[in-house]
Design a protein around this motif. Sequence first.
Motif, PDB file in Angstrom:
ATOM      1  N   ALA A  62      39.991  46.367  29.976  1.00 28.80           N
ATOM      2  CA  ALA A  62      38.703  46.514  29.471  1.00 28.80           C
ATOM      3  C   ALA A  62      38.111  47.863  29.449  1.00 28.80           C
ATOM      4  O   ALA A  62      37.609  48.469  28.326  1.00 28.80           O
ATOM      5  CB  ALA A  62      37.798  45.530  29.834  1.00 28.80           C
ATOM      6  N   LEU A  63      38.328  48.536  30.547  1.00 31.16           N
ATOM      7  CA  LEU A  63      37.694  49.961  30.855  1.00 31.16           C
ATOM      8  C   LEU A  63      38.323  50.978  29.734  1.00 31.16           C
ATOM      9  O   LEU A  63      37.855  51.815  29.164  1.00 31.16           O
ATOM     10  CB  LEU A  63      37.735  50.412  32.078  1.00 31.16           C
ATOM     11  CG  LEU A  63      37.343  51.783  32.496  1.00 31.16           C
ATOM     12  CD1 LEU A  63      35.896  51.901  32.490  1.00 31.16           C
ATOM     13  CD2 LEU A  63      37.916  52.026  33.883  1.00 31.16           C
ATOM     14  N   LEU A  75      47.414  47.692  31.756  1.00 29.28           N
ATOM     15  CA  LEU A  75      47.540  46.850  30.555  1.00 29.28           C
ATOM     16  C   LEU A  75      47.376  45.308  31.287  1.00 29.28           C
ATOM     17  O   LEU A  75      47.259  44.338  30.397  1.00 29.28           O
ATOM     18  CB  LEU A  75      49.038  46.991  30.095  1.00 29.28           C
ATOM     19  CG  LEU A  75      49.076  48.153  29.177  1.00 29.28           C
ATOM     20  CD1 LEU A  75      50.675  48.300  28.708  1.00 29.28           C
ATOM     21  CD2 LEU A  75      48.303  48.151  27.830  1.00 29.28           C
ATOM     22  N   SER A  76      47.634  45.142  32.587  1.00 30.00           N
ATOM     23  CA  SER A  76      47.867  43.727  33.045  1.00 30.00           C
ATOM     24  C   SER A  76      46.406  43.342  33.547  1.00 30.00           C
ATOM     25  O   SER A  76      46.066  42.086  33.720  1.00 30.00           O
ATOM     26  CB  SER A  76      48.744  43.495  34.117  1.00 30.00           C
ATOM     27  OG  SER A  76      49.845  44.250  33.859  1.00 30.00           O
ATOM     28  N   LEU A  77      45.486  44.104  34.216  1.00 24.03           N
ATOM     29  CA  LEU A  77      44.420  43.896  35.229  1.00 24.03           C
ATOM     30  C   LEU A  77      43.116  43.698  33.920  1.00 24.03           C
ATOM     31  O   LEU A  77      42.976  44.933  33.576  1.00 24.03           O
ATOM     32  CB  LEU A  77      44.165  44.737  36.175  1.00 24.03           C
ATOM     33  CG  LEU A  77      45.225  44.607  37.291  1.00 24.03           C
ATOM     34  CD1 LEU A  77      44.904  45.492  38.285  1.00 24.03           C
ATOM     35  CD2 LEU A  77      45.161  43.322  37.747  1.00 24.03           C
ATOM     36  N   PRO A  78      42.542  42.665  33.548  1.00 28.72           N
ATOM     37  CA  PRO A  78      41.487  42.591  32.959  1.00 28.72           C
ATOM     38  C   PRO A  78      40.275  43.519  32.866  1.00 28.72           C
ATOM     39  O   PRO A  78      39.933  44.193  31.806  1.00 28.72           O
ATOM     40  CB  PRO A  78      41.032  41.011  32.755  1.00 28.72           C
ATOM     41  CG  PRO A  78      42.311  40.351  33.278  1.00 28.72           C
ATOM     42  CD  PRO A  78      43.058  41.440  34.006  1.00 28.72           C
TER      43      PRO A  78
END
Length: 102
Positions: free
Chosen positions: A48-49, A41-44
């Motif tokens: 996105a994946l 949820l935190s790493l863009p």
Amino acid sequence: EMLNALNAISEDESLLSVPPWANKWLLAAVCAGVLQQALILSLPPIAALFEVAPLSPSEWAVAASLSMPVVLIDEAFKWRRRRTRTERAKSDTGTNMHPHKP
């Protein structure tokens, strides 16, 4: 589900009497799962994946508050099972028997 997994450490005993570290493997798995969810949820790029958006603090609070009733309901069931077991044990040993009236 992670809280429910911790609550399943014991079928009858309360989560308050059997701490989460009683099963270190389960605790490690729960921590890994929570970390994995937080990273997704935190790493863009990962978000996105998975096509998800980060949660705001208020959304995290809503998610946590919606998960608590599961634990509370399970704790109530455990309490009832313990109480029923105690009542049966008293009945079986005769400590809960009433004297017979002539």
